[in-house]
Write an enzyme that holds these catalytic residues in place. Structure first.
Site, PDB file in Angstrom:
ATOM      1  N   ASP A 153       4.536   0.709  12.021  1.00  0.00           N
ATOM      2  CA  ASP A 153       3.753   0.090  11.633  1.00  0.00           C
ATOM      3  C   ASP A 153       3.491  -1.374  12.098  1.00  0.00           C
ATOM      4  O   ASP A 153       2.526  -1.949  11.620  1.00  0.00           O
ATOM      5  CB  ASP A 153       3.591   0.225   9.828  1.00  0.00           C
ATOM      6  CG  ASP A 153       3.165   1.635   9.545  1.00  0.00           C
ATOM      7  OD1 ASP A 153       3.729   1.720   8.325  1.00  0.00           O
ATOM      8  OD2 ASP A 153       3.087   2.437  10.472  1.00  0.00           O
ATOM      9  N   ARG A 195       0.301  14.426  13.208  1.00  0.00           N
ATOM     10  CA  ARG A 195       0.622  14.420  11.809  1.00  0.00           C
ATOM     11  C   ARG A 195       0.611  15.739  10.966  1.00  0.00           C
ATOM     12  O   ARG A 195      -0.239  15.711  10.058  1.00  0.00           O
ATOM     13  CB  ARG A 195      -0.256  13.313  10.991  1.00  0.00           C
ATOM     14  CG  ARG A 195      -0.357  11.824  11.874  1.00  0.00           C
ATOM     15  CD  ARG A 195      -1.038  10.861  11.175  1.00  0.00           C
ATOM     16  NE  ARG A 195      -0.032  10.089  10.180  1.00  0.00           N
ATOM     17  CZ  ARG A 195      -0.111   9.257   9.432  1.00  0.00           C
ATOM     18  NH1 ARG A 195      -1.373   8.732   9.506  1.00  0.00           N
ATOM     19  NH2 ARG A 195       0.708   8.646   8.488  1.00  0.00           N
ATOM     20  N   PRO A 196       1.362  16.647  11.648  1.00  0.00           N
ATOM     21  CA  PRO A 196       1.314  17.806  10.632  1.00  0.00           C
ATOM     22  C   PRO A 196       1.940  17.597   9.373  1.00  0.00           C
ATOM     23  O   PRO A 196       2.668  16.760   9.224  1.00  0.00           O
ATOM     24  CB  PRO A 196       2.438  18.616  11.673  1.00  0.00           C
ATOM     25  CG  PRO A 196       3.236  17.951  12.340  1.00  0.00           C
ATOM     26  CD  PRO A 196       2.425  16.473  12.499  1.00  0.00           C
ATOM     27  N   LYS A 211       0.742  -1.143   0.037  1.00  0.00           N
ATOM     28  CA  LYS A 211      -0.084  -0.006   0.082  1.00  0.00           C
ATOM     29  C   LYS A 211       0.944   1.353  -0.208  1.00  0.00           C
ATOM     30  O   LYS A 211       0.674   2.113  -0.809  1.00  0.00           O
ATOM     31  CB  LYS A 211      -1.037   0.217   1.348  1.00  0.00           C
ATOM     32  CG  LYS A 211      -1.647   1.477   1.498  1.00  0.00           C
ATOM     33  CD  LYS A 211      -2.347   1.602   2.690  1.00  0.00           C
ATOM     34  CE  LYS A 211      -1.747   1.559   4.007  1.00  0.00           C
ATOM     35  NZ  LYS A 211      -1.555   2.863   4.351  1.00  0.00           N
ATOM     36  N   ASN A 212       1.936   1.132   0.895  1.00  0.00           N
ATOM     37  CA  ASN A 212       2.787   2.462   0.985  1.00  0.00           C
ATOM     38  C   ASN A 212       3.836   2.675  -0.252  1.00  0.00           C
ATOM     39  O   ASN A 212       4.469   3.708   0.085  1.00  0.00           O
ATOM     40  CB  ASN A 212       3.570   2.612   2.490  1.00  0.00           C
ATOM     41  CG  ASN A 212       2.545   2.694   3.523  1.00  0.00           C
ATOM     42  OD1 ASN A 212       1.079   2.991   3.336  1.00  0.00           O
ATOM     43  ND2 ASN A 212       2.691   2.402   4.671  1.00  0.00           N
ATOM     44  N   CYS A 258      -5.389   8.212   9.843  1.00  0.00           N
ATOM     45  CA  CYS A 258      -5.528   7.612  11.114  1.00  0.00           C
ATOM     46  C   CYS A 258      -5.373   8.457  12.089  1.00  0.00           C
ATOM     47  O   CYS A 258      -4.525   9.218  11.972  1.00  0.00           O
ATOM     48  CB  CYS A 258      -4.141   6.616  11.141  1.00  0.00           C
ATOM     49  SG  CYS A 258      -4.563   4.881  10.334  1.00  0.00           S
ATOM     50  N   ARG A 269      -8.288  -0.785   4.728  1.00  0.00           N
ATOM     51  CA  ARG A 269      -7.672   0.224   4.175  1.00  0.00           C
ATOM     52  C   ARG A 269      -6.182  -0.108   3.599  1.00  0.00           C
ATOM     53  O   ARG A 269      -5.527   0.404   2.769  1.00  0.00           O
ATOM     54  CB  ARG A 269      -7.376   1.435   5.246  1.00  0.00           C
ATOM     55  CG  ARG A 269      -8.387   2.089   5.470  1.00  0.00           C
ATOM     56  CD  ARG A 269      -8.366   3.396   6.311  1.00  0.00           C
ATOM     57  NE  ARG A 269      -7.119   4.034   5.827  1.00  0.00           N
ATOM     58  CZ  ARG A 269      -6.029   4.486   6.789  1.00  0.00           C
ATOM     59  NH1 ARG A 269      -6.235   4.398   7.943  1.00  0.00           N
ATOM     60  NH2 ARG A 269      -4.988   5.033   6.185  1.00  0.00           N
ATOM     61  N   ARG A 305      -4.207  10.113   4.462  1.00  0.00           N
ATOM     62  CA  ARG A 305      -3.214  11.085   4.779  1.00  0.00           C
ATOM     63  C   ARG A 305      -2.451  11.310   3.405  1.00  0.00           C
ATOM     64  O   ARG A 305      -1.967  12.312   3.075  1.00  0.00           O
ATOM     65  CB  ARG A 305      -2.214  10.010   5.799  1.00  0.00           C
ATOM     66  CG  ARG A 305      -1.025  10.787   5.966  1.00  0.00           C
ATOM     67  CD  ARG A 305      -0.821  11.834   6.909  1.00  0.00           C
ATOM     68  NE  ARG A 305       0.682  12.368   6.760  1.00  0.00           N
ATOM     69  CZ  ARG A 305       0.951  13.426   7.421  1.00  0.00           C
ATOM     70  NH1 ARG A 305      -0.129  14.091   8.215  1.00  0.00           N
ATOM     71  NH2 ARG A 305       2.239  13.764   7.624  1.00  0.00           N
TER      72      ARG A 305
END
Ligand code: EPZ
Length: 418
Positions: free
Chosen positions: A305, A121-122, A22-23, A116, A397, A92
């Site tokens: 993760d 998460r800036p 996925k990533n 998530c 997801r 994201r």
């Protein structure tokens, strides 16, 4: 809405083939905007996050269609539509679009990304990095408005080796005159995969996998056919599950180097592992050993993760383990669900102390994020009795039909409508 029904206590045995990552697929889809020619992403996973990214691509005038497991994307007619929060709120990775659309169109309008609830998460590193390439950026009521008319290559020194910011800047530099250099770049395998994809389209990215990446801009990129890397986190999830339930499983389609940080910790937790080519075999007794201290960090250290999945595995260990989460502020949310199953876990800020118990029992559980959801599935497979897991949409997801993977290995797990 769906739920997973799991009758635990059975060992896992057999073999399974790991899906594509996925990533890796998400930034690669975003990078398709860098060319006006068709791109085929082979063996692309069917996941909720991929669908969300494709909705954004279509909103920008791109076409995207699956032919079996191959996804064809064409961004010939990309349009500078505002990407609103309906589209970005779920994902994201929507922020990845910024770098590629700025590189191709020199302008972009996108709402802040969602995703998530594992931390604040800036996106400050993405923004400061793009400003370092002379992009003018204003935040207009939640819409990030980017003017890249005067965009030019440069040297960006990242304060933190952010995966997303590194990927965004790689894409932003791909079509820029001159050389863009990212210092303190993220070194995750997904970064290398994105670089190889851009180079397969005729780009010139060097040094990916190290902490200094050089992107020499080219005038134009062409179409390509590309198979992203296997999903190292899915591989790690299956391996941790086997160490939690006991059994013997061969996990195929993995890159052993990518999961070295995971397999080394599994050995500490009592697993026996052997590697043959792109397959890893794990054999485990019914009860894991504790890990004195497990710390998450950037690659090649132990990945954040995999933190929830290991916590679920260590909940039944023959002793206590300490887990330190160094990347995200709020990534222990799932532990309260494990406690419902009889686990003994105390959390303070970014530290969890896991006192292993001899057995867990089934319960009604709710997944609130992707990897936390995978942890609940592992705990339920190892527990005695029946568990029902809600919030499956979070798990979907990132895992392609997780119940099929574990059912094929002998787990008593199936999906049902709520
Ligand atoms: C990627 O997220 C992954 N997502 C995440 O996987 C993974 O947890 C993370 O990298 C770390 O490995 C995708 O690739 C789609 P970061 P990303 O930017 O890019 C802080 C999963 O489960 N930070 O490296 O968002 C940030 O808050 C997901 O598949 C800033 O402060 O991660 C975090 O604490 C979850 N400012 C840390 O850096 C920024 O501008 C790491 O974030 C960017 C990040």
């Amino acid at each position: 809405m769906q739920k997973l029904i799991i009758d635990g206590g059975l060992p896992l045995n057999g073999e399974t083939v790991i899906q594509t990552a996925k990533n890796a697929a998400l930034p690669i889809i975003a990078a398709c905007i860098l060319t006006d020619e068709p791109v085929t992403i082979e063996n692309c996973p069917h996941l909720n996050d991929i669908d969300a990214m494709l909705n954004i691509m279509r909103h920008l005038g791109c076409t995207a269609e699956f032919f079996g497991d191959n996804l064809t994307v064409c961004c010939r007619d990309v349009a500078l539509n505002v990407i609103n929060s309906d589209l970005t709120g779920k994902l994201r990775s929507s922020i990845f679009i910024l770098g590629s659309i700025l590189s191709r169109c020199r302008r972009a309008y996108i709402s802040h990304p969602g995703g998530c609830e594992i931390g604040l998460r800036p996106i400050d590193l993405h923004i400061s990095g793009l400003k370092g390439l002379s992009v003018k950026i204003v935040d207009d009521c939640g819409v990030i408005c980017c003017d890249g008319t005067d965009m030019k290559s440069g040297v960006i020194n990242l304060d933190f080796a952010s995966v997303g910011a590194t990927e965004n800047l790689m894409m932003a530099g791909a079509l820029l005159d001159g050389e863009t250099v990212i210092v303190n770049a993220a070194r995750e395998p997904e970064i290398v995969d994105l670089a190889e994809f851009i180079n397969a389209m005729g780009g010139d990215v060097r040094g990916a996998g190290g902490s200094v990446i050089s992107i020499r801009g080219v005038k134009k990129l062409h179409g390509s056919a590309y198979t992203p890397m296997p999903d190292r986190i899915c591989a790690g999830t299956v391996l941790a599950a086997v160490n939690a339930t006991g059994g013997s499983v061969t996990v195929k389609n993995v890159v052993p180097d990518h999961i070295f940080g995971i397999t080394e910790r599994l050995k500490k937790a009592g697993a026996r592992l052997s590697v043959r080519g792109n397959a890893v075999r794990i054999t485990a007794d019914a009860r894991p050993r504790p890990i004195h201290k497990l710390e998450t960090n950037v690659y090649p250290a132990f990945p954040t993760d995999m933190q929830p999945q290991f916590c679920a595995m260590l909940a039944r260990a023959s002793g206590s383990s300490v887990i330190v989460e160094n990347l995200f502020e709020n990534r222990f949310g799932y532990t309260s669900e494990l406690v419902k199953m009889g686990a003994s876990i105390t959390v303070k800020d970014r530290i969890a102390v896991v006192n292993g118990v001899s057995s867990l029992h089934g319960a009604t559980l709710k997944a609130c994020d992707l990897r936390g959801g995978a942890a609940l599935v592992i705990a339920a497979l190892a527990a005695e009795g029946r568990s029902v897991v809600y919030g499956v949409e979070h798990i979907d997801r990132g895992y392609e039909c997780i119940e099929r993977t574990f059912a094929e290995l002998g787990g008593a797990i199936h999906r049902a409508e709520v």
